[in-house]
Structure formats: structure tokens, C-alpha cells
Design an enzyme around this catalytic site. Structure first.
Site, PDB file in Angstrom:
ATOM      1  N   ASP A  90       6.657   5.216  -1.768  1.00  0.00           N
ATOM      2  CA  ASP A  90       5.809   3.691  -1.340  1.00  0.00           C
ATOM      3  C   ASP A  90       4.363   3.823  -1.766  1.00  0.00           C
ATOM      4  O   ASP A  90       4.026   4.927  -2.050  1.00  0.00           O
ATOM      5  CB  ASP A  90       6.191   3.318   0.057  1.00  0.00           C
ATOM      6  CG  ASP A  90       5.375   2.162   0.319  1.00  0.00           C
ATOM      7  OD1 ASP A  90       5.603   0.986  -0.273  1.00  0.00           O
ATOM      8  OD2 ASP A  90       4.739   2.250   1.383  1.00  0.00           O
ATOM      9  N   ASP A 108       1.242   1.753  -0.685  1.00  0.00           N
ATOM     10  CA  ASP A 108       0.305   1.370   0.572  1.00  0.00           C
ATOM     11  C   ASP A 108       0.844   1.914   1.782  1.00  0.00           C
ATOM     12  O   ASP A 108       1.833   1.604   2.300  1.00  0.00           O
ATOM     13  CB  ASP A 108      -0.251  -0.223   0.703  1.00  0.00           C
ATOM     14  CG  ASP A 108      -1.296  -0.349   1.289  1.00  0.00           C
ATOM     15  OD1 ASP A 108      -1.992   0.661   1.609  1.00  0.00           O
ATOM     16  OD2 ASP A 108      -1.761  -1.308   1.617  1.00  0.00           O
ATOM     17  N   ASP A 159       6.173   4.447   4.851  1.00  0.00           N
ATOM     18  CA  ASP A 159       5.455   4.351   6.284  1.00  0.00           C
ATOM     19  C   ASP A 159       5.911   3.038   6.922  1.00  0.00           C
ATOM     20  O   ASP A 159       5.642   3.056   8.166  1.00  0.00           O
ATOM     21  CB  ASP A 159       3.650   4.231   6.265  1.00  0.00           C
ATOM     22  CG  ASP A 159       3.676   2.831   5.213  1.00  0.00           C
ATOM     23  OD1 ASP A 159       2.969   2.058   5.783  1.00  0.00           O
ATOM     24  OD2 ASP A 159       4.099   2.669   4.382  1.00  0.00           O
TER      25      ASP A 159
END
Length: 246
Positions: A26, A28, A180
Site C-alpha cells: 500500500d 499512504d 495499514d
């Protein structure tokens, strides 16, 4: 980013070494932390479209802007607007973004070993390439963005496409997703991948609720320790999260 964690959690799991055929990152919250930039950006966009920035921020992380706009401002939910809007973010707020600890080192090691990796993100091409340029981070050979799929995370389409791009689609292929957000973690699991959850943008409980295979604070807990002689890589995952009974 960052979160307050309860005292019943600590990062003391013993190191483990696992071999993977490919890695899907991923963006950000995994490679960069653009929280401050995103807050400022959505405040400006919210004022423009007449929607409270607080309402947007409650549901935006890990999801595509176009999917948020379909709910909050359908008249703006088109790629022309979203690409223009997201392309301004690194230009206007570039100084507000930083690297996630350990991200650059891990990416540099993967590139040096010619290991297969890709970025799979809910951001658009202008947003992702803008951040990579501002922070002078390496660009992957394969980039899966918001425009690449019909449905965004938690739908697994993006990570299935990432596996396809890396040619690691077989059931015998071990692929690691690094994420995240709970939505992204669920997408990675649904795509048949192992998932490393990072506690950078959500609480540890929120990350754990998505059932990743390992949880760490950030990428400083991950290092490449070997390449078995082909394109596979062996990672060591240290300081994993351990849930203790209260």
C-alpha cells in the site's frame, strides 16, 4: 499518524523469517505518512464541495476518493475531477509528508536484489507519482492505482491485479501485502495473500480486527535477510505485536 494503544498490547513477538514470491505495498500509511497533508487537502476540498472535512476524514483513509465522493458529492465523482484534485495534493502540501520508518531501506534492498514488488494504492496516478517525486522515493515497475480497478478496497480486485502483474497468481505462490488500513488488510486477505499490518494510521485494535497475519509498528521492523537464489525473498519480521490478557 500514530495511535494510542492499550497497556495490554506490546511489541515483543520473537523474530520470524518468511519467504515470499512477491510483495505488494500500500502507499499512504505504509510507505509514506501524508496525514497532515491529507487533512489540509480535504479541508480545502470539503469547503469547495460543501461537505464537512470531518465527515470526509472519518471514512476516507484507505479508500478511493471517487468512492467517497460517490456518497458525499456524486456530482464530483468522476475521474477528471478526482485526478485533478489529488494531483494538487503533493504540489500544495508536499512539505507535510514524511517517509514511514524503514520504508526506503526495504524498497532499496528489494530493488538491489531485483525482487518483485509493486505498489497497490487507493490513490490516483497523479497522487502516487506526485508523492514519489516529492519524497524522491523509488518508483515500482508495476503500479496499481484507483483507476486500475472498478471496485476499491476492501474489494480484493486491486491486490488480485497486483498478483497478476507480478506473475504470482498461483495458489503455490506466497505473496505478502503490507498495509495499514483495515479495508486494505481485508482486501489483501481476500486476495489470498499473507498480510503484514502496520499500526501507523489506525489503533492496534482496528488493525487486529481485520485479521492480518502479523502486526508491527512500521517497516523498521522488517528487513530483507536473504534471496533463495531465484526471485523470491526472505524477510525477517521483528517486534511483532503480542496481545496479552489484561
Amino acid at each position: 499518524m500514530g495511535s494510542v494503544e492499550p497497556s495490554t498490547l506490546d511489541y515483543s513477538a520473537p523474530p520470524v523469517q518468511v519467504t515470499f514470491d512477491g510483495l505488494l505495498f500500500d502507499m499512504d500509511g505504509t510507505i509514506i505518512d501524508s496525514t497532515a497533508a491529507v487533512v489540509n487537502h480535504w479541508e480545502a476540498v470539503g469547503n469547495e464541495i460543501g461537505v464537512s472535512p470531518e465527515v470526509i476524514l472519518q471514512t476516507s483513509h484507505g479508500r478511493r476518493s471517487i468512492d467517497i465522493l460517490k456518497i458525499l458529492a456524486p456530482e464530483k465523482a468522476n475521474w477528471e475531477y478526482v485526478q485533478h484534485m489529488e494531483g494538487l495534493l503533493p504540489k500544495h502540501y508536499g512539505a507535510d509528508a514524511v517517509e514511514i520508518p524503514g520504508a526506503r531501506s526495504l524498497l532499496d534492498c528489494l530493488i538491489a536484489r531485483n525482487a518483485p514488488w509493486a505498489i497497490v494504492t487507493s490513490g490516483t496516478v497523479p497522487l502516487v507519482t506526485g508523492w514519489l517525486g516529492v519524497l524522491n522515493l523509488p518508483a515500482p515497475a508495476h503500479l496499481i492505482t484507483a483507476e486500475s480497478v472498478v471496485e476499491g478496497k476492501p474489494d480484493p480486485s486491486c491486490y488480485l491485479l497486483g498478483r497478476e502483474r507480478l506473475a504470482v497468481t498461483g495458489a503455490d505462490k506466497q505473496v505478502l501485502v503490507l498495509e495499514d488500513s483495515p479495508a486494505g488488510i481485508r482486501a489483501g486477505k481476500a486476495a489470498g495473500c499473507k498480510v503484514l499490518g502496520l499500526v501507523t494510521s489506525h489503533t492496534a485494535e482496528q488493525v487486529l480486527s481485520a485479521e492480518p497475519d502479523w502486526v508491527v509498528r512500521d517497516l523498521s521492523s522488517v528487513r530483507l535477510v536473504a534471496t533463495p537464489g531465484d526471485s523470491r525473498v526472505t524477510l525477517e519480521i521483528r517486534e511483532g505485536l503480542v496481545a496479552k490478557s489484561a
